[in-house]
Design an enzyme around this catalytic site. Structure first.
Site, mmCIF file in Angstrom:
data_model
loop_
_atom_site.group_PDB
_atom_site.id
_atom_site.type_symbol
_atom_site.label_atom_id
_atom_site.label_comp_id
_atom_site.label_asym_id
_atom_site.label_seq_id
_atom_site.Cartn_x
_atom_site.Cartn_y
_atom_site.Cartn_z
ATOM 1 N N ARG A 46 0.816 -1.219 0.000
ATOM 2 C CA ARG A 46 0.000 0.000 0.000
ATOM 3 C C ARG A 46 0.858 1.281 0.000
ATOM 4 O O ARG A 46 0.455 2.290 -0.554
ATOM 5 C CB ARG A 46 -0.911 0.017 1.228
ATOM 6 C CG ARG A 46 -2.006 -1.060 1.216
ATOM 7 C CD ARG A 46 -3.106 -0.682 0.230
ATOM 8 N NE ARG A 46 -4.248 -1.567 0.306
ATOM 9 C CZ ARG A 46 -5.302 -1.361 1.080
ATOM 10 N NH1 ARG A 46 -5.363 -0.324 1.871
ATOM 11 N NH2 ARG A 46 -6.316 -2.213 1.057
ATOM 12 N N ASP A 60 -16.086 10.055 5.975
ATOM 13 C CA ASP A 60 -15.023 9.045 5.979
ATOM 14 C C ASP A 60 -13.741 9.746 6.409
ATOM 15 O O ASP A 60 -13.633 10.971 6.310
ATOM 16 C CB ASP A 60 -14.846 8.438 4.576
ATOM 17 C CG ASP A 60 -14.169 7.078 4.620
ATOM 18 O OD1 ASP A 60 -14.876 6.052 4.542
ATOM 19 O OD2 ASP A 60 -12.932 7.029 4.760
HETATM 20 C C1 LIG Z 1 -14.749 -1.264 4.357
HETATM 21 S S1 LIG Z 1 -15.242 0.416 4.166
HETATM 22 C C2 LIG Z 1 -16.971 0.333 4.555
HETATM 23 C C3 LIG Z 1 -17.799 1.205 3.639
HETATM 24 C C4 LIG Z 1 -19.296 1.095 3.808
HETATM 25 N N1 LIG Z 1 -19.732 1.541 5.110
HETATM 26 C C5 LIG Z 1 -19.774 -0.314 3.555
HETATM 27 O O1 LIG Z 1 -20.169 -1.000 4.508
HETATM 28 O O2 LIG Z 1 -19.766 -0.767 2.420
HETATM 29 C C6 LIG Z 1 -14.522 1.112 5.660
HETATM 30 C C7 LIG Z 1 -14.331 2.611 5.566
HETATM 31 O O3 LIG Z 1 -14.017 3.095 6.879
HETATM 32 C C8 LIG Z 1 -13.129 4.169 6.750
HETATM 33 N N2 LIG Z 1 -12.441 4.380 8.040
HETATM 34 C C9 LIG Z 1 -11.435 3.665 8.593
HETATM 35 N N3 LIG Z 1 -11.061 4.194 9.770
HETATM 36 C C10 LIG Z 1 -11.872 5.264 9.985
HETATM 37 C C11 LIG Z 1 -11.982 6.226 11.030
HETATM 38 N N4 LIG Z 1 -11.177 6.199 12.099
HETATM 39 N N5 LIG Z 1 -12.922 7.187 10.914
HETATM 40 C C12 LIG Z 1 -13.725 7.240 9.830
HETATM 41 N N6 LIG Z 1 -13.673 6.370 8.806
HETATM 42 C C13 LIG Z 1 -12.748 5.391 8.878
HETATM 43 C C14 LIG Z 1 -12.219 3.761 5.612
HETATM 44 O O4 LIG Z 1 -11.572 4.856 5.020
HETATM 45 C C15 LIG Z 1 -13.172 3.031 4.669
HETATM 46 O O5 LIG Z 1 -13.623 3.855 3.641
#
Ligand SMILES: C[S@@+](CC[C@H](N)C(=O)[O-])C[C@H]1O[C@@H](n2cnc3c(N)ncnc32)[C@H](O)[C@@H]1O
Length: 281
Positions: free
Chosen positions: A32, A140
């Site tokens: 990454r 996000d």
């Molecule tokens: C796997 S995706 C899930 C997207 C959507 N909610 C779904 O279920 O399809 C996880 C997301 O969480 C975000 N994320 C990770 N850590 C975070 C944080 N501390 N605060 C906010 N968002 C975060 C990531 O950038 C990513 O876009």
């Protein structure tokens, strides 16, 4: 990558985003971060981390963008969207006085498929909503993924995942090899950057919170803290939706299962009983 360098990255992403990585993920971290090194003309991950930690916010954000997992797709897992259509919106319409705006928050929205799916469901419920305003807020931590979400541009693979053909034809236009979602749909979602480790005090109260497939990346104390904050932001009779692998069980007592649907959560207490909470911690 040497052990001290991987440990440095693990510590950084844990403090910055709450994400728990282990040393077995060294290959993932390297894969990454390598493009970031190339694009930034930096010699090593060690150098990248030195700059990110010494206050280069742009590079720190690049590390966060690179290490977050943004997997998502339209109408992911189907059931939450069925609950939204068949249980949540009808219950909220019955309970809220006419004219009261409904507020929804997608708390880790990735590239936007989740909030855009909600816009499409709301369009289907137009007659039921009878002019009622519905706000959709979507946040996000990753700036890169938010700018993709705001662009509303998806590739062929992305529109083939979960999106019914009828909706592809109704809402998207082909632009070159990609698909552009209608600007009217984009306008209906308020995208903003928000780190779930922060206190969401100024956001007001939401009727529905989607916080799906993000808590899996955090440890239990972090999840407990986030659940607390989400409970504070949720209306007493509001709804919290989690991912299929996520649960409040053994982590918090601030939510309880909806009596009709096991997948739905409603807050049990606005002010949790401290004794009960200590018992869980
Ligand atoms: C796997 S995706 C899930 C997207 C959507 N909610 C779904 O279920 O399809 C996880 C997301 O969480 C975000 N994320 C990770 N850590 C975070 C944080 N501390 N605060 C906010 N968002 C975060 C990531 O950038 C990513 O876009």
């Amino acid at each position: 990558m040497s052990a001290p360098v991987i440990l440095r990255v693990i510590d950084f992403i844990n403090k910055a985003a709450g994400i728990v990585l282990t040393t077995e993920k060294a290959y993932f971290v390297e894969a990454r971060l390598s493009p970031v090194l190339r694009e930034e003309g930096l010699p090593s991950i060690d150098e990248l981390m030195t700059r990110a930690e010494r206050g280069d916010r742009r590079l720190a954000q690049r590390v966060i963008d690179a290490l977050t997992t943004n997997e998502t797709f339209f109408f992911r897992d189907k059931t939450p969207f069925e609950h939204f259509r068949n249980v949540i919106i009808p219950e909220l319409l019955a309970r809220r006085p006419a004219g009261k705006t409904l507020r929804i928050w997608c708390a880790a929205c990735s590239s936007g498929q989740e909030p855009y799916s909600l816009v499409m469901v709301l369009d289907e419920l137009k007659a039921q909503l009878a002019g009622r305003q519905v706000e959709i807020h979507a946040s996000d931590i990753s700036e890169a993924i938010l700018s993709k979400a705001k662009s509303g541009i998806f590739n062929q693979f992305e529109v083939q995942r979960g999106l019914p053909t009828k909706m592809l034809l109704q809402y998207f236009q082909k632009v070159g090899d990609n698909w552009q979602i209608s600007p009217d749909v984009v306008k209906r979602v308020n995208f903003f950057k928000f780190n779930l480790l922060e206190e969401p005090k100024t956001m007001g109260t939401f009727d529905v919170i989607f916080c799906r497939n993000v808590l899996i990346y955090f440890d239990r104390p972090t999840r407990a803290k986030i659940f607390d904050r989400l409970a504070d932001r949720l209306a007493p009779d509001g709804f919290l939706l989690l991912g299929g692998a996520e649960s409040t069980f053994g982590v918090t007592d601030r939510f309880t299962s909806h009596p009709k649907e096991r997948m739905l959560h409603v807050p049990l207490l606005r002010r949790a009983d401290p004794a009960a909470r200590t018992a869980i911690a």
